[in-house]
Design a protein around this motif. Sequence first.
Motif, PDB file in Angstrom:
ATOM      1  N   TYR A 157      -6.396  -1.931  23.522  1.00 51.35           N
ATOM      2  CA  TYR A 157      -7.687  -2.039  24.199  1.00 51.35           C
ATOM      3  C   TYR A 157      -8.557  -3.090  23.507  1.00 51.35           C
ATOM      4  O   TYR A 157      -8.562  -3.181  22.279  1.00 51.35           O
ATOM      5  N   THR A 158      -9.304  -3.843  24.287  1.00 59.75           N
ATOM      6  CA  THR A 158     -10.290  -4.761  23.735  1.00 59.75           C
ATOM      7  C   THR A 158     -11.702  -4.376  24.174  1.00 59.75           C
ATOM      8  O   THR A 158     -12.640  -5.147  24.011  1.00 59.75           O
ATOM      9  N   ASP A 159     -11.835  -3.185  24.727  1.00 62.15           N
ATOM     10  CA  ASP A 159     -13.126  -2.640  25.143  1.00 62.15           C
ATOM     11  C   ASP A 159     -13.271  -1.249  24.535  1.00 62.15           C
ATOM     12  O   ASP A 159     -12.455  -0.366  24.800  1.00 62.15           O
ATOM     13  N   ARG A 160     -14.290  -1.060  23.711  1.00 63.55           N
ATOM     14  CA  ARG A 160     -14.444   0.219  23.010  1.00 63.55           C
ATOM     15  C   ARG A 160     -14.661   1.386  23.970  1.00 63.55           C
ATOM     16  O   ARG A 160     -14.106   2.474  23.770  1.00 63.55           O
ATOM     17  N   ALA A 161     -15.470   1.189  25.002  1.00 64.75           N
ATOM     18  CA  ALA A 161     -15.735   2.285  25.929  1.00 64.75           C
ATOM     19  C   ALA A 161     -14.459   2.751  26.612  1.00 64.75           C
ATOM     20  O   ALA A 161     -14.236   3.957  26.807  1.00 64.75           O
ATOM     21  N   ALA A 162     -13.589   1.806  26.990  1.00 62.45           N
ATOM     22  CA  ALA A 162     -12.324   2.165  27.621  1.00 62.45           C
ATOM     23  C   ALA A 162     -11.411   2.887  26.636  1.00 62.45           C
ATOM     24  O   ALA A 162     -10.735   3.860  26.993  1.00 62.45           O
TER      25      ALA A 162
END
Length: 219
Positions: free
Chosen positions: A31-36
């Motif tokens: 993942y490169t998106d913390r929320a995801a």
Amino acid sequence: MFNTIKSLALATGTTAMVFGAVASAQAFTVYTDRAAWQAAVDAFAGSVTTTDTFSNNIPKAQSITLDSGITSTNSLPPDVLEIIFNNNAVEDGVYLNATAIASNTASESITWTFPTSVFAFGADFFDTNAGRLTLSGDFDGTGVQTLLVNNTIGARDGFLGVIGTSSFNSVVFSSNSTFVDGFEIDNASFASVPEPTTLLGVGAAIGLGGLFRKIKNKQ
């Protein structure tokens, strides 16, 4: 300081990128998106996420224990390295270190050992260089897999997270280059293995989330 988040609900979706270089039928997820990443972690009922915000300064040493319980160990002691980088220390709210191959200013490897078995790890990285800093771990139980941090994020700064299909106890930072990569980390998060849930549910949770989105889009 650090904080701990417990999840008791099953999430229905996430966005993820499967790292294509994994030679395994049980590919881990990047993942490169913390929320995801957090949403995918929270898909496990009873999972516990711990985040180290590096609020307390820790002087540099070959091995230090972070507030979250992570033990960070350099392959070389500070007195062997030339004093150019603040190797393996916490200062002004971030973790500081540097790595390079065969360098007299940085360690070749930096091992983070978690206080418990985990199934997920993620952190905010700063000042990374393309083709240098790597993140390695046995994320799917088939052997060590390696990610280039900057190349995966697509920038010098950004979030990089992994969710494995097998539990792991440590990650290793190292380098692909003889040029030193001095880097910083903030908000280092790890999620402990949920019990009695097994990690076979990772793929199911992610897959169901994607299926639900497809059905919704067709309506």
